[in-house]
Write an enzyme that holds these catalytic residues in place. Structure first.
Site, PDB file in Angstrom:
ATOM      1  CG  ASP A 129       1.282   3.187  -3.655  1.00  0.00           C
ATOM      2  OD1 ASP A 129       1.611   3.176  -2.460  1.00  0.00           O
ATOM      3  OD2 ASP A 129       0.318   4.174  -4.217  1.00  0.00           O
ATOM      4  CD  GLU A 160      -7.386  -0.260  -3.417  1.00  0.00           C
ATOM      5  OE1 GLU A 160      -8.702  -0.916  -3.004  1.00  0.00           O
ATOM      6  OE2 GLU A 160      -6.123  -0.494  -4.167  1.00  0.00           O
TER       7      GLU A 160
END
Length: 562
Positions: A219, A541
């Site tokens: 992703d 992230e």
């Protein structure tokens, strides 16, 4: 000599496709074996011609067809031509009761006359009719207005060779490359070389050359692409470029969600990759919600998957050390983090869907009124009056002063490439977040403030899956216009938390009756960590640690899905 016929009834024509084709063709390897073949708008029916009664018949649903091609044989002396159709129907898995897509190829020889060009034209007629009909029969989710990718679809495929177990490029070659050829999808393969390579590339690319951008990775690479598109001066047009994803990482949350939205049986690993490749070849495009995320430094990110703090973020980042084992890294990380379960102090507030709808109705009834909650980009933010207070309930309370703790964990790589919002950047920082006050302001009275200040985890997610095997929100859709907010308060035992995650594998955690788990549908939220150290992730992230708030923008992007 082969027979062929067509039904010219105009009532059976659609998009130039004649309702029925019929022909008799031979087997590609044995001219003595003959078949009668009929094509309708929904199926290709094949029947072997023989003198014995009870001829066998095979029916292929065109929903399962990705393409068909016509061609001459390798033997130049052969006057015949050929057409081959490629299907990926659901079949039983080997040694399993489950279903998965499996490749089936149907090939026929056309030899109507001794003129090879006439035979090739007939083969091309059949191939074109099968392609047209299969395009009309792509699988669709009820209630979604789909568009179709232009044909041929010029596709840029970005591959992160280090994602997952470092096998993304090999997986593409083994499982996807051939399927794209069968579907006549021209593509350019781009191998990313460093972090934010994809972001930089799409920020500067001439997007008129491409009809779709496809990610073969986890992703994180799609996170780069979306933010690169939103940083362009022409972001409004750029973000309309259809986006696709092929699972090549260890989490693959969006890929698992897309597979789920297609109403297909559960799939993992290579089976999930095959399913996403099939969806890409069918070429249906639907809306994708994006969430605008504001950090304390005034940086702005765009997210397609999740915002996490606490247990989920810790497991995601700390399990990086187990990346070489693939998706099981998350299970290993979960067990390690359970052994030393942490509690985080902070404040959480959100705008419930019902309150957002009420505000929207009020704004619609008074067109001359200005938005109640200005964008964070606004030059003159409107502060709330001294008597205004957030909404309260038995589980919720009033927010105090905002926090200014912006410490960053030194053990993680923090996203730093996002440009801060400035006056000159207004073209790229749109769309405006009208539901969000400034981070230095109290949340509006229409928001709900969580009374508890000790959390085990906070997860805001906008897709159905958090990973291939974590079905976080069974009722979610890519375009439902919602942030699905889940949080777990302190006091939950380790066994109870483990049971929640085990139940999430089947999407049953919300029905467990756990008193520490809360689930809300919201349009905006704010999180203010008070613990001096911790991890916040956006789409997996790591981002700057500190106060953060977010708002959903329904249907801002476009996703190749089915």
């Amino acid at each position: 000599m082969e027979k062929h016929a067509s039904d010219p009834d105009p009532s059976r024509q659609r998009n130039g496709f004649v309702g029925v084709l019929y022909g008799e063709f031979t087997d590609t390897l044995n001219d003595s074996v003959r078949y009668s073949v009929s094509l309708t708008e929904s199926a290709l029916t094949i029947q072997r011609i023989s003198s014995s009664p009870g001829r066998s018949q095979v029916v292929f649903n065109l929903t399962d067809c990705v393409g068909c091609r016509a061609y001459r044989g390798a033997d130049g002396a052969d006057v015949g031509a050929f057409f081959t159709a490629y299907f990926y129907p659901f079949k039983r898995r080997w040694m399993s009761a489950g279903l998965t897509r499996q490749r089936v190829e149907q090939c026929f020889r056309v030899a109507l006359v001794q003129d090879p060009l006439v035979n090739l034209r007939e083969a091309e007629r059949w191939a074109r009719a099968i392609r047209d009909a299969s395009g009309l029969q792509a699988p669709r989710r009820d209630g979604v207005a789909y568009a179709e990718l232009r044909r041929p679809c010029r596709t840029m495929i970005l591959v992160n060779p280090h994602s997952g177990r470092g096998q993304a490029l090999q997986l593409f070659t083994d499982h996807v490359q051939g399927m794209l050829t069968e579907a006549s999808v021209p593509y350019t393969l781009v191998i990313t070389e460093h972090q934010n390579h994809a972001r930089e590339l799409v920020r500067k690319a001439d997007l008129s050359q491409w009809d779709a951008l496809v990610i073969m990775s986890g992703d994180g690479l799609l996170f780069e692409v979306i933010n690169g598109l939103m940083e362009r001066e022409d972001w409004q047009q750029a973000i309309q470029t259809p986006l696709g994803i092929l699972p090549g990482g260890s989490g693959n949350a969006l890929a698992a969600s897309i597979h789920h939205y297609s109403q297909s049986p559960p799939a993992w690993n290579e089976e999930l990759l095959l399913s996403c490749g099939f969806i890409l070849c069918k070429g249906l495009v639907g809306p994708l919600d994006l969430v605008s995320v504001h950090l304390a430094s005034r940086q702005r990110l765009f997210s397609f998957l999740s915002l996490a703090w606490g247990f989920v973020a810790d497991v995601d980042i700390e399990s990086e050390r187990y990346r070489h084992v693939g998706a099981i890294r998350f299970l290993m990380g979960t067990l390690v983090r359970l052994a030393t379960l942490r509690v985080y102090q902070g404040r959480l507030a959100y705008l419930p869907v019902k309150e957002a709808q009420r505000l929207q109705r009020g704004s619609s009834n008074n067109p001359s009124s200005t938005p109640q909650h200005p964008s964070l980009c606004s030059t003159l933010p409107c502060r709330l009056g001294p008597n205004s207070s957030p909404k309260q309930s038995s589980r919720h309370g009033r927010v105090g002063t905002n926090l200014n703790q912006h410490s960053i964990s030194n053990s993680n790589n923090v996203i730093t490439d996002t440009r801060p919002e400035t006056q000159s950047d207004r073209k790229t920082t749109s769309p405006a977040d009208l539901l969000l006050p400034g981070l230095d302001q109290r949340v509006p009275e229409s928001w709900t403030v969580v009374k508890e200040e000790d959390f085990v985890l906070v997860l805001a997610i906008y897709q159905s899956h958090l990973a291939e095997d974590l079905w976080a929100v069974p009722g979610a859709a890519a375009d439902d216009g919602l942030i699905h907010l889940l949080y777990v308060t302190a006091g939950i035992s380790r066994p109870a938390l483990l049971r929640l995650f085990l139940a999430m594998e089947k999407g049953a955690h919300l029905a467990c009756g756990c008193p520490h788990l809360v689930y809300e549908k919201v349009r905006a939220l704010r999180l203010e960590p008070a613990s001096p150290q911790g991890v916040i992730t956006v789409d997996g992230e790591v981002v700057e640690y500190g106060p953060v708030q977010a708002q959903v923008h329904p249907g801002l992007a476009r996703l190749i899905s089915g």
